[in-house]
Scaffold this active site. Structure first.
Site, PDB file in Angstrom:
ATOM      1  N   HIS A   1     -28.450 -41.110 -12.745  1.00 51.56           N
ATOM      2  CA  HIS A   1     -28.752 -39.980 -12.711  1.00 51.56           C
ATOM      3  C   HIS A   1     -28.432 -39.243 -11.325  1.00 51.56           C
ATOM      4  O   HIS A   1     -29.227 -37.524 -11.887  1.00 51.56           O
ATOM      5  CB  HIS A   1     -30.506 -39.794 -13.072  1.00 51.56           C
ATOM      6  CG  HIS A   1     -31.122 -40.963 -13.080  1.00 51.56           C
ATOM      7  ND1 HIS A   1     -31.350 -40.659 -14.327  1.00 51.56           N
ATOM      8  CD2 HIS A   1     -31.935 -41.885 -12.646  1.00 51.56           C
ATOM      9  CE1 HIS A   1     -31.960 -41.759 -14.793  1.00 51.56           C
ATOM     10  NE2 HIS A   1     -32.400 -42.278 -14.128  1.00 51.56           N
TER      11      HIS A   1
ATOM     12  N   SER B   1      -0.305 -28.029 -10.856  1.00 50.79           N
ATOM     13  CA  SER B   1      -0.941 -26.660 -11.102  1.00 50.79           C
ATOM     14  C   SER B   1       0.435 -26.139 -11.360  1.00 50.79           C
ATOM     15  O   SER B   1       1.684 -26.098 -10.164  1.00 50.79           O
ATOM     16  CB  SER B   1      -1.768 -26.391 -10.166  1.00 50.79           C
ATOM     17  OG  SER B   1      -2.104 -24.766 -10.715  1.00 50.79           O
TER      18      SER B   1
END
Length: 460
Positions: A168, A293
């Site tokens: 979770h 990038s």
């Protein structure tokens, strides 16, 4: 200004190097070569049994016929394109192409056995089965196996590397990096076995699957047995005795569903590895000359796994569509499957591209030791599970009278940060046996991995 002709699909443009080998089977040319193969083998099969007074071909004649398939290339592709421009029918073009080769070989005497008693779908269904079977075995499966091999190496090499688990999205009982990769290996190996076990079915029974023309031509022949022998012995497929004009495509639905399932497991792998990279559990190895990038020089983006994720989704969308639509044909035949099946190569192509990226991506990451160790050291509260479980065992054994050990540890750890010293002090004050205390005080998050390492050995 108009561009010169360009590939519409990136699979035939930008990504051709990664997926081009599928084109040998799942392209229009690959399909036409398979059609020629089926027509040639049907000629040979008929002459072998002396159909309608024909004589068996000698070995040199058989070799010459089969060479039509083996030598199938650009000249054949161009000639077939010219024939189809006239016939406006792809299978009829193949029939005329084979007849022309018979003339070239001096075999006009058996020309009328070309496409004998066949509907187009007799040729097509067998050709698709032959090409898909070969594409899976010779191209897709080796790429799939390369990913499994890479995962297996990770499983072995990192079997003892402890890692904080996250259920979770929250800190949970530690595992090992190798064991987590082994889970994916096990899942993929099961699916591989199912894919390999696929039956590639074929029909060869005429216009509505009744052998009507066959029986009129020769009432004495055992046409079902002739059909079975041709499909199985000559082409290596599994005979389907009960069909309409088309083979029902159930085997295709089964195969594409299994490949889509494998894709989804790989998608789970891609998103998990992406998440672990973002957490620092894996570091990316800089590739010489690569740019992450256009404006941020420091970046190394997990593009292999992102590319894989996207292409697996595209592949599944196509495979799901193929599996759900191909099993339906109106009454004895409609043509929807004809257009649909032309996209089989595209569906496998996107899967192939994802496999290529996953294989390469798995070779461009390393264990992020710093982040792994830091997260383990920051989450001592995950030992709460071990402590409450040992207390419960001690209660059952009569060495403790503690009531509700789970609630005790919940109060101590839930939503809190608990350090090593605090946990040791807590354990030392417990009403449990000395041996249990020694085990618990010696326990650390990195050593609380159970038999994770040994579980890797369960891989086949």
């Amino acid at each position: 200004m108009t561009l010169p002709p360009q590939p519409l699909s990136p699979l035939d443009g930008r990504y051709r190097a990664s997926v081009g080998s599928l084109g040998d089977h799942l392209s229009e040319a690959g399909l036409n070569r398979a059609r020629v193969h089926v027509e040639v083998e049907w000629l040979i099969a008929q002459t072998e049994r002396g159909a309608f007074g024909s004589s068996p071909l000698d070995e040199s004649q058989k070799r010459a016929l089969r060479a039509i398939v083996a030598d199938f290339g650009q000249d054949a592709i161009d000639e077939l394109a010219g024939l189809e421009a006239t016939t406006r029918h792809d299978v009829k073009a193949v029939e005329y192409y084979v007849r022309a080769r018979l003339t070239d070989l001096g075999l006009d005497s058996i020309a009328e056995l070309t496409h004998f008693a066949c509907t187009s779908e007799d040729i097509n269904n067998l050709s698709y089965a032959v090409t898909v079977k070969a594409a899976v075995a010779e191209v897709w499966l080796p790429a799939f196996d390369a990913v499994i091999d890479a995962l297996t190496r990770w499983s072995t090499d990192a079997r003892d590397v402890p890692m904080l688990a996250h259920t979770h999205g929250q800190p949970a009982t530690p595992t090992t990096v190798g064991k987590e990769f082994a889970v994916f290996v096990h899942r993929l190996q099961r699916l591989r076995a199912q894919i390999v076990a696929t039956e590639y079915l074929g029909k060869f029974s005429g216009a509505t699957g009744t052998f009507s023309a066959h029986v009129v031509a020769d009432p004495s022949a055992d046409w079902p047995e002739i059909s079975r022998a041709f499909v199985e012995d000559s082409l290596g497929l599994v005979w389907n005795p009960l069909t309409t004009q088309i083979e029902s495509h159930d085997w295709q639905a089964e195969l594409y569903s299994r490949v889509a399932h494998a894709n989804r497991v790989l998608h789970n792998l891609a998103t998990d590895v992406w998440s672990y990279i973002s957490m620092g559990y894996f570091t990316q190895i800089p590739q010489v000359g690569a740019t992450g990038s256009s404006t941020m020089p420091h970046k190394i983006n997990p593009i292999r796994f992102e590319n894989a994720e996207a292409n697996l989704e595209l592949s599944c969308a196509l495979l799901d569509s193929l599996a759900s639509t191909l099993v339906t044909s109106r009454q004895q035949r409609d043509l929807t499957d004809s257009s649909t099946q032309r996209n089989i190569g595209v569906a496998f192509g996107h899967s192939m591209l994802a496999l290529d990226n996953l294989r390469r991506g798995l070779g461009e990451i390393a264990v992020g030791t710093v982040a792994l160790e830091a997260d383990l050291d920051s989450n001592w509260e995950v030992l709460g599970e071990a402590i409450q479980t040992v207390i419960r065992a001690e209660v059952v054994a009569g060495r403790s009278s503690i009531a509700d050990p789970y609630a005790m540890l919940k109060e101590l750890t839930r939503g809190k940060r608990v350090g090593q010293a605090e946990l040791i002090a807590f354990v030392e004050g417990l009403d449990i046996g000395d041996d249990a205390k020694r085990r618990l005080t010696a326990l650390t998050p990195p050593t609380y991995t159970g038999i994770a390492s040994q579980l890797v050995d369960r891989l086949a």
